[in-house]
Design a protein around this motif. Sequence first.
Motif, PDB file in Angstrom:
ATOM      1  N   GLN B 178       0.866  -1.229  -0.002  1.00 46.21           N
ATOM      2  CA  GLN B 178       0.117  -0.121   0.088  1.00 46.21           C
ATOM      3  C   GLN B 178       0.980   1.337   0.217  1.00 46.21           C
ATOM      4  OE1 GLN B 178      -2.200   0.727   3.759  1.00 46.21           O
ATOM      5  NE2 GLN B 178      -3.762   1.251   2.390  1.00 46.21           N
ATOM      6  N   PHE B 246      -3.226   7.656   4.066  1.00 47.40           N
ATOM      7  CA  PHE B 246      -3.564   6.551   4.547  1.00 47.40           C
ATOM      8  C   PHE B 246      -2.517   5.502   4.701  1.00 47.40           C
ATOM      9  CE2 PHE B 246      -3.843   4.640   0.492  1.00 47.40           C
ATOM     10  CZ  PHE B 246      -4.316   5.569  -0.271  1.00 47.40           C
ATOM     11  N   TRP B 247      -1.332   5.629   3.837  1.00 43.46           N
ATOM     12  CA  TRP B 247      -0.498   4.540   3.952  1.00 43.46           C
ATOM     13  C   TRP B 247       0.393   4.789   5.249  1.00 43.46           C
ATOM     14  CZ3 TRP B 247       4.606   5.959   3.873  1.00 43.46           C
ATOM     15  CH2 TRP B 247       4.992   7.387   3.422  1.00 43.46           C
ATOM     16  N   ASP B 250      -0.491   2.663   8.328  1.00 44.42           N
ATOM     17  CA  ASP B 250      -0.231   1.448   8.142  1.00 44.42           C
ATOM     18  C   ASP B 250       1.319   1.305   8.062  1.00 44.42           C
ATOM     19  OD1 ASP B 250      -2.826   1.033   8.167  1.00 44.42           O
ATOM     20  OD2 ASP B 250      -3.220   1.138   6.019  1.00 44.42           O
ATOM     21  N   GLN B 547     -12.134   3.943  11.136  1.00 40.06           N
ATOM     22  CA  GLN B 547     -11.597   3.674   9.685  1.00 40.06           C
ATOM     23  C   GLN B 547     -11.471   4.978   9.038  1.00 40.06           C
ATOM     24  OE1 GLN B 547     -15.703   2.089   8.450  1.00 40.06           O
ATOM     25  NE2 GLN B 547     -14.797  -0.094   8.499  1.00 40.06           N
ATOM     26  N   ASP B 548     -10.670   6.071  10.008  1.00 37.45           N
ATOM     27  CA  ASP B 548     -10.453   7.315   9.254  1.00 37.45           C
ATOM     28  C   ASP B 548     -11.501   7.908   8.704  1.00 37.45           C
ATOM     29  OD1 ASP B 548      -8.136   6.348  10.412  1.00 37.45           O
ATOM     30  OD2 ASP B 548      -7.039   6.613   8.446  1.00 37.45           O
ATOM     31  N   LYS B 552     -10.605   4.680   4.788  1.00 37.77           N
ATOM     32  CA  LYS B 552     -10.117   3.700   4.410  1.00 37.77           C
ATOM     33  C   LYS B 552     -10.919   2.957   3.596  1.00 37.77           C
ATOM     34  CE  LYS B 552      -6.516   2.196   7.657  1.00 37.77           C
ATOM     35  NZ  LYS B 552      -5.981   3.374   8.205  1.00 37.77           N
TER      36      LYS B 552
END
Lengths: 457, 626, 98, 478
Positions: B178, B246-247, B250, B547-548, B552
């Motif tokens: 990702q 978003f990466w 994670d 979930q942001d 996400k």
Amino acid sequence: MSSFLPIEALAPQLALAAGVVAALLAGMLKERPRGLLRAVAVSALLAAALLAGASLPSAHPPLLRLDRIGLCWQELFCLGALPLAVLMEEDEIPVALLFGSVLGMGLLAAAGSFLTLFLGLELMSLPAYLLVSRGRREEEAREAGLKYFFAGSTAGALFLLGMTLYYAASRSLALAPASGPLAQAGLALMGAAALFKIGAVPLHFWLPDAYEAADPEVAGFLSTSMKAAGVLLLMRLAELAPSSALARVLPAFGVMTMLAGAFLALRQQRLQRLLAYSSISHAGFMILGVGAWAAQGATGAGAAAVYYYLIAYLFMSNGAFAFLKTSGLSTRAQLRGYAQREPRLAALLAALLLSLGGVPPTAGFLAKLLILWETVRCGLYGAALAGALAALVSLGYYLALIRDAYFEPAAGQPPPAALRRHSSGERLVLLACAIPSALLGFFPWLAGGLAGVLSGL
Amino acid sequence: MAIPGGVPLLLLPALAVLLAPVLALLFGFFILRPAAPRRTHLPILLSCAVVAACAVLIVSRVYLFGEGFDIPVAHWMVAGAWSVSFGLRVDGLSSVMLAMVAVVGGLIHLWACEYMAHDEGFSRFFLAFHLFFLSMIGLVLSNSYVELYLFWELTGLSSYLLIGHWYHKASARRAAFQAFMTNRIGDLGFFLALLILLRVFGDTRFLTLFRSLKAGAVGDPEAVTLAGWLLFWAACGKSAQFPLYFWLPDAMEGPTPVSALMHAATMVTAGIFLLVRSWPLIGGIPGLPAAIAAVGAFTALFAGVLAGTRRDLKRILAYSTVSHLGIMAFAIGLSQPACAIFHLVTHGFFKAALFLCAGNIAHALGQPSADLDQVGGLRKTMPLTFLCFALAAFSLAGIWPFAGFYSKDAILDAALAAGGWRALCGLLIGAVSAFYIFRMLFLTFFGPSPRQKGPAHFHEPGALGTVPVLFLSLGALSVGWLHNGFSTMLSRSGVPALPELSSRVTLLGSAAALAGVLLAYVLALGLPKWDWEWRERRPRLERWLAQDLGVKPAVAACAAFVRRLAGILGQGWDKNIWDRWFIEGWPPAALGLGELGQELAGGGLNDYLWWMAVAVAALLYGALRL
Amino acid sequence: MTALIYSTTILLFFLGLAAVVLRRQLLAMLLGLELMVSAVNVSLVYLAGLFSDAQALAAVLIIIAVAAAEAVVGLTLIIDLREQGREADCSALRELKG
Amino acid sequence: MSLSALWLLPAAAALLAACCGRQARAVALGAAAATLGMSLMPAWAGLDSLSRLSYAGPAWFYGIRYSVAVDGLSLPLLWLTAFLTLIVILFSWRGRFSSGYWAAFLALEAALMGVFLMRDLFFFYLFWEAALIPMFFIIGLWGSANRRHAAVKFFLFTFAGSVLMLLGFLVIVTQHHLATGVWTWDMELLKSPRPGGALGLASFLALVVGFGVKVPLVPLHTWLPDAHTEAPVGGSVMLAGVMLKMGVYGFLRVAIPFFPELCWRLLPWLGGVAAVGVIYGALCAMAQQDLKRLVAYSSVAHLGFCLLGIFSRTQEGLAGGSLQLLNHGLTTGALFLLVGALYERGHKRGLSDFGGLAGRAPWLTFFFGVSIFASIGLPGLNGFVGEFMSLAGMMVRLPVLALAGVIGVTLAAAYALPAFSAVFLAEPGEGSVSAMISDLSALEALTLAALVLPMLAIGLHPGPLLALLRSGVGGLAL
């Protein structure tokens, strides 16, 4: 004597006549040495070919007229008959029939008037009917012989009618141009006879039966020499009136024959019948070649493309049929896994099939290229495209055969005929046909040389 | 001072800075990895030392004597008039960045020796880690956009290798891919910008590019504007701005030194560095700075709020990084690139310190990362880590006299000067940052709340584990005092200097920060169970936040769409329709035609002759008509 | 007069052709063949006289000889077929097809 | 005459190898090494003197002349062919192959060398088609399960394209004769009076289709996945490594020089098809579950870049496009060798059939990793240089096509990395054959190193190679 029957003009034919006599005499001997007949056959044919090569163009009105094209074609006939002479079994009747047929073709080539043309046509056909009917498989050979006879004789009769109509218009039997509706109708009828001989669609129905039932080597002879004679007859007619209706309709006949021959061969399971339809497809190319030649004014040099095609086809077709005789295979199923059993023979088969398919560097490729080139030169782009399509479709089943031989696993026991040892003669013929057809495409100078010869340097 | 032949003396350390890591990597890979994998880190640490020394030398010479150069070193791609070449550029901006990367990187290398001591992929980790170090240095020193793009992609590659270091974990593999893909989507913009710049200017060297920009000799203004926006898009990808952020959370799947160095201090700042480096280009484009400010502010607030609700220590710090990157972008948007770089440096120190502390805590538990439930009241058992964490936290919140105060308030000053929504955002950001960092501080180190396990089996890490953290937190304390030096350094590379701090701004900023601290105090210590209770009461809200706020699932939906499109195209259309019908349909059709033809050849002699007669008739008709 | 000759030859010829195409017995087809050839001979003789061309007459003689040879070959093939016990009939000749 | 030896030697060696049974392998190795040596010789003789090496025989028949020459474009492709053949022979050294296998590869090399050497349309077409025969037998005899169908499909599909191309040649030669009264098949002489109007367009389109089938351009590409998947290791390396280049070489050598203004006028269409190919190839690759099909579709995408660069007709586009030809040969060659190695050990090609190989086969993983990153265009490796210059060239002409290209670059990572992680990083699922996968042998590692090192070298220092290529294709720039 010489004024009426010019010895030097008919030297090749006389050699063949001597061959017939020699063959019959040899046949009468009780304990003759093995291979005597074969030696007689080969020597007579070679003598005829050499004599034809040596003689010079000359005219002997009213019956004979020897020109470059005629002499070259005579060599072609003798060469085409050689494999049959080598592969035939030791029996004097077929040898004599063979000589008769080749003699008839010689006459056709040397014809100066319609009479000799008709005589040559009939003289070459009659022995052919008998040769076909003497096939090993009695049942089918008889039937094919009869079909071939009746179709051939009808064509002969049509030729006669055409001859008379043309005669009515031109007032003489000599091969002289004439005009008027009668002449056109005569040419059309004679053209139909010639197209029948070549096996053009829709006059082709006799051909698959005849080639399938006859022995493979006889079918080879029919597909090469006989077809060449048909092409020569067509050229003689087209020569008379290059802009006649016959000449203009030839490309259409060529395209129809090419495509029909290719598509019909796709589903064939019996190998000889498949080769028969493939020869029809090749005939289409020849007719297209003649059509393009006529459209460009039927000059001598122009015939090089057709002549080269016939030479290449001579090697390929005789080779393919010789393979069938040597290997003893008859259906595609038996061909499966053949490469594992006989790698060398399978390699020769692959070379022959690739050549028939027109894949470089084979002779078939150069032959097809020259014909397509002539077609493009006289602006027949549609016909050229059809030629390309026919080549592609025909390559389809040639590749299928190679796939059966090389890639498929052997299915079941090979047929009994395939188990016998191959005679040295068979192997020699196969090599003599496969090598040139595999590599001739690489030497375009051969076609150049022919153009020079044909245009009478 | 220049060596004869016009080559500045400074070129030697600059080349050394690049060659040292290369030699260390080659030596490590080809000799040590097969022979003695456990020793791979030795040449690497040596190269870190060399790089640090040279970096300090370069910074001091640039600061004291104002030296700098921009020299093409070698041709790369040449095609007649068109050419792209490698080169080195040392100026105020690149030397500051180089210093920060060298110092912080070196310290984290040291810290990693102990942290990764008994990891079975030890040598693979250090080789990839040092490859990143090399690419970051190269990125900072490159003198053209194409060269920058080369190192830009190398950082992407090393982040893929490092995030996916523990590749047996499926989540690590997914996070690595990702990260790489999001960076690639960002780089799509960069690649296009390169092509546009090459088309318009014929060369992407900063020197020639900015000179022709200044001279106004721009062939195609719209193209340059598009290039500017694309560069911003690339920066969003690399520096995790909304929507390509978003990466980064994670990316915490990777080992802590990776998170500390790459996803806090150096790699993610590459985007900001790119924007500051191309400031002459971006500054001139109408509307772009405003957009950057808007995106920066939104990302800062958005990530700040999310940071306040997370449970995992490293996740909180990850969102905090996203938020601070937003602040830097906000600074650039306010036409203050110097503040952005200054904040970048200070952020590098205190964020690295925070990450290493979190790493020590997790290491003590023997897990890759610790959760708020497992900690609580650690000040008793890990006093030193508590001290470092507190210093860094104060710096992050921007409280006087810590480094964060100087850089954040410079930005606040610019925000207040710009007024309107920018001022409001400036204050809000200050408050939110203070809130989430102090919430983390109180929940981790102060009185274990009933829901937490407490400080039982925590212990301080070894010497190698604490010394680098101490240095970093001291840096977080003291770096701010050098702000005057900073502005002179940056002004030398054509970047407008830092604004002077007015007392009004300091008051307002500190007030906002204190408000955040108070709120955190009330919620974390006043109501110790609050953090857990509201999650039970509102599970839906909790899941939505997890979930942001819907980002996400949106990303997952896009990925699924592309995969389905590929499936439809690859299997459906290409294989089953186009190939089966249009290409492989021809042979059966031909066979069918052949079959049809065969029916005609019935075998009867009469039929043959009938067909013959028909053909003859046709020929005769043709002959008489034509 | 020429028109009469032409029409008779064309008529005779196409009668022969019809015999060959339509009849099933092989012998009848053989007769049809001979009929076609003789029709052509008739017109050829007439035209030879018209154009007073001796060659055409020689041609007629040769054509007759060739037609005889043709008939001989045809008959041998039909006799061969009968020896095999098969009907001298078109419908018997069906094995080779496709 | 030395240039003709470049294809005569492998052809003769092929005949020799076919005859002798056991030593065929040694003959093949010797011949391949000798050919590579000879192909490198012109480089030492100085690149500017390349034109001196050309040889033209007498004009035998209507302008057909055996003429060979080498220039900046042909020389690198000759090197690539000779290099990959040697690599393939070394790589399949331990396999128990019959003498026919080695003969087929030598014959293939002879035909391919011939294609890049010939300067006469007739012999160019002759070698172009002759290359099909050995590849047909390689796929058909030594391929995997569905090889028969793939071999016939490959042969017929390419033959159809080539026959059309032949008609195009015939029209060009005939029109040239009509215009100048001179029969010639020489590539240089045929450039001057070009057939104009509808006939010119028709023959140009015939050439485009003929070369397009080989490149492959997207609608004509469906033979590629089947042929690549079914071919043996060596076969797919030669197929992807060199045979796809014949198409682009055809564009560079024949189609563009013969119809420069047509090629310029149809740029949106030609470039559009190439750009679609880039994206289409990448998307299809993403959907594949079979490793070889994935690499095959990636080849479709990569060659799209070559064409984008070449059709842009800019200095950097042409140089980048032709460089991408060589890059693709190296990267895809290496990938196919590796997938072949996996198939030899595990007899499986599916993505889910492996897993966790990183621990088990480190060298295999390293080489696969480098090749994958080279093929998705990571800067520093060779893929990037080719793609960047091609797209830089196309950006100057049609930015929207450059955008499509860049999207293709991004999609490349989307299909390559999941495959890499599924095979090497993920845990082996049930039914996986990872247990049987041993690491590369020394010989295999050596051959792959010989492919991977040039990737890095070209990636960082493409200068000399670009200069050589530009001397060949520079003239086409507008």
